[in-house]
Write a protein that holds these residues in place. Structure first.
Motif, mmCIF file in Angstrom:
data_model
loop_
_atom_site.group_PDB
_atom_site.id
_atom_site.type_symbol
_atom_site.label_atom_id
_atom_site.label_comp_id
_atom_site.label_asym_id
_atom_site.label_seq_id
_atom_site.Cartn_x
_atom_site.Cartn_y
_atom_site.Cartn_z
ATOM 1 N N MET A 1 30.156 36.698 62.750
ATOM 2 C CA MET A 1 29.367 36.926 61.535
ATOM 3 C C MET A 1 27.876 36.704 61.781
ATOM 4 O O MET A 1 27.027 37.274 61.105
ATOM 5 N N GLY A 2 27.565 35.866 62.767
ATOM 6 C CA GLY A 2 26.163 35.599 63.087
ATOM 7 C C GLY A 2 25.421 36.855 63.495
ATOM 8 O O GLY A 2 24.278 37.090 63.081
ATOM 9 N N ILE A 3 26.070 37.693 64.330
ATOM 10 C CA ILE A 3 25.455 38.947 64.770
ATOM 11 C C ILE A 3 25.226 39.872 63.579
ATOM 12 O O ILE A 3 24.178 40.522 63.470
ATOM 13 N N VAL A 4 26.197 39.911 62.671
ATOM 14 C CA VAL A 4 26.077 40.746 61.462
ATOM 15 C C VAL A 4 24.889 40.290 60.624
ATOM 16 O O VAL A 4 24.113 41.112 60.121
ATOM 17 N N TYR A 5 24.733 38.971 60.488
ATOM 18 C CA TYR A 5 23.612 38.435 59.709
ATOM 19 C C TYR A 5 22.282 38.853 60.330
ATOM 20 O O TYR A 5 21.361 39.283 59.619
ATOM 21 N N ILE A 6 22.181 38.751 61.640
ATOM 22 C CA ILE A 6 20.944 39.146 62.323
ATOM 23 C C ILE A 6 20.653 40.625 62.093
ATOM 24 O O ILE A 6 19.506 41.018 61.841
ATOM 25 N N SER A 50 21.840 29.761 44.942
ATOM 26 C CA SER A 50 23.276 29.675 45.222
ATOM 27 C C SER A 50 23.758 28.231 45.139
ATOM 28 O O SER A 50 24.865 27.958 44.659
ATOM 29 N N GLY A 51 22.899 27.290 45.567
ATOM 30 C CA GLY A 51 23.277 25.877 45.510
ATOM 31 C C GLY A 51 23.415 25.377 44.087
ATOM 32 O O GLY A 51 24.350 24.640 43.760
ATOM 33 N N LEU A 52 22.480 25.767 43.230
ATOM 34 C CA LEU A 52 22.546 25.346 41.828
ATOM 35 C C LEU A 52 23.760 25.945 41.121
ATOM 36 O O LEU A 52 24.278 25.364 40.168
ATOM 37 N N LEU A 53 24.202 27.113 41.603
ATOM 38 C CA LEU A 53 25.404 27.739 41.049
ATOM 39 C C LEU A 53 26.666 27.234 41.744
ATOM 40 O O LEU A 53 27.763 27.723 41.476
ATOM 41 N N ASN A 54 26.471 26.276 42.654
ATOM 42 C CA ASN A 54 27.578 25.677 43.413
ATOM 43 C C ASN A 54 28.311 26.714 44.259
ATOM 44 O O ASN A 54 29.542 26.684 44.391
ATOM 45 N N ILE A 55 27.523 27.623 44.829
ATOM 46 C CA ILE A 55 28.075 28.657 45.707
ATOM 47 C C ILE A 55 27.660 28.332 47.138
ATOM 48 O O ILE A 55 26.491 28.085 47.411
ATOM 49 N N THR A 56 28.605 28.347 48.049
ATOM 50 C CA THR A 56 28.316 28.083 49.458
ATOM 51 C C THR A 56 27.604 29.281 50.087
ATOM 52 O O THR A 56 28.061 30.424 49.943
ATOM 53 N N SER A 57 26.497 29.027 50.748
ATOM 54 C CA SER A 57 25.692 30.109 51.339
ATOM 55 C C SER A 57 26.231 30.502 52.716
ATOM 56 O O SER A 57 25.561 30.347 53.740
ATOM 57 N N HIS A 58 27.457 31.022 52.729
ATOM 58 C CA HIS A 58 28.033 31.496 53.984
ATOM 59 C C HIS A 58 27.172 32.631 54.544
ATOM 60 O O HIS A 58 26.500 33.344 53.797
ATOM 61 N N LEU A 59 27.221 32.807 55.854
ATOM 62 C CA LEU A 59 26.428 33.860 56.466
ATOM 63 C C LEU A 59 26.831 35.244 55.953
ATOM 64 O O LEU A 59 25.983 36.126 55.831
ATOM 65 N N TRP A 60 28.109 35.437 55.629
ATOM 66 C CA TRP A 60 28.522 36.744 55.103
ATOM 67 C C TRP A 60 27.893 37.004 53.734
ATOM 68 O O TRP A 60 27.522 38.132 53.419
#
Length: 258
Positions: A1-6, A50-60
Motif C-alpha cells: 500500500m505504501g507504493i500506492v500512496y506514493i 479524520s482523527g476528530l471523527l475517530n477515523i484511522t488514517s490508513h495509507l489506503w
C-alpha cells in the motif's frame, strides 16, 4: 500500500501543477517546492479531521483522499483547458541540484553511516520520537487513542507527530528501515525543506552565476540559523512550522501581483 500512496501523491502533484494559478508563466521549480511544503500542512489537516471523527488514517484512506483532491484540481484544468504554463530556469535547477546533493549526503549519514544517531542536545527529541512512533503505529491523533508519550500530547499538538508518523509508517512498510533511523531522516528532511522554502523566495531573481552563488550562500546562512538549531535539538515539529510560514512569502507575493 505504501507504493500506492506514493503514486497517488505523484498524481496529486501533477493535478496541482496543472491547476491554473496565473495567466503568466510560473517558475516550475518554485511551485514544485510550494507543493512539497504544502503537503505537510495538507497531511496535518487530513490527520486532524479524520482523527476528530475517530477515523484511522490508513495509507489506503489517505490514497483515496489524494485521488479525490487530484480529480477536483485536475477537472478544471483539463475540462476547461485552463492549464498553468511554466518555465524552467537553468540556474535555478543547478541550485536545486546542489542543495539536493548536500542533503543527500546528510540523509545517507543518517540512514547508513551513523544509523539514526538521535543524540540531540535536548531530551525533548525522545518525547517527539515516542509521539511520532506512536502515531505511526496507530495513525490516529492522541485525543482518540491512549497517549503513551506521558507528556499530554492528547491536547492535539499534531504538528509534532503527524507528518513524522506517516513518514515512518510509509518508509518502514516499504523498506523495513527501523523507526529510530527514520526519525532522524525526517529531521534532516525538515531542515532541507526549510532551506528550499527560503530558496523559493528569490528563485525568480537568480539571473547570473554570481547571483546563484550568492543565493546559495544566503540559503546556507539561513539554514544555519534557527533551522539548524532546531535540527541539533530535535525540534523538527517547530521547523515544519518555520518551513510553512517561509513558504507563504512567495505565495503572498504572487497573490499581490494579481
Amino acid at each position: 500500500m505504501g507504493i500506492v500512496y506514493i503514486l497517488t501523491v505523484i498524481v496529486l502533484l501533477v493535478a496541482f501543477m496543472l491547476f491554473k494559478k496565473s495567466d503568466e508563466k510560473q517558475n516550475f521549480i518554485k511551485w514544485l517546492i510550494i507543493f512539497t511544503i504544502s503537503l505537510l500542512g495538507y497531511n496535518i489537516l487530513i490527520g486532524m479531521i479524520s482523527g476528530l471523527l475517530n477515523i484511522t488514517s490508513h495509507l489506503w484512506l489517505l490514497s483515496l483522499i489524494n485521488i479525490g483532491f487530484s480529480i477536483l484540481l485536475g477537472y478544471k484544468a483539463i475540462r476547461k483547458k485552463e492549464i498553468q504554463k511554466y518555465y524552467v530556469s537553468k540556474l535555478s535547477v543547478i541550485g536545486l541540484i546542489i542543495i539536493f546533493m548536500i542533503f543527500g549526503v546528510m540523509l545517507y549519514k543518517d540512514l547508513y553511516l551513523y544509523k539514526g544517531n538521535i543524540a540531540h542536545q535536548a531530551v525533548d527529541s525522545a518525547v517527539h520520537y515516542r509521539a511520532a512512533k506512536h502515531y505511526s503505529d496507530n495513525l490516529k491523533i492522541f485525543i482518540n487513542v491512549e497517549d503513551k508519550t506521558f507528556f499530554n500530547f492528547n491536547v492535539m499538538q499534531t504538528g509534532a507527530y503527524i507528518n513524522d508518523g506517516i513518514f515512518m509508517n510509509l518508509i518502514n512498510g516499504i523498506t523495513g528501515i527501523e523507526h529510530c533511523y527514520l526519525y532522524q531522516a525526517f529531521e534532516t528532511i525538515t531542515l532541507f525543506l526549510c532551506g528550499l522554502a527560503f530558496y523559493a523566495c528569490f528563485i525568480d531573481k537568480i539571473q547570473t552565476k554570481r547571483g546563484l552563488l550568492g543565493s546559495l550562500v544566503v540559503v546556507a546562512l539561513y539554514i544555519y540559523g534557527y533551522p539548524y538549531n532546531s535540527w541539533i535539538f530535535g525540534f523538527s515539529y517547530l521547523s515544519v512550522g518555520v518551513a510553512m510560514v517561509t513558504m507563504l512569502v512567495p505565495v503572498v507575493e504572487i497573490i499581490f501581483k494579481r
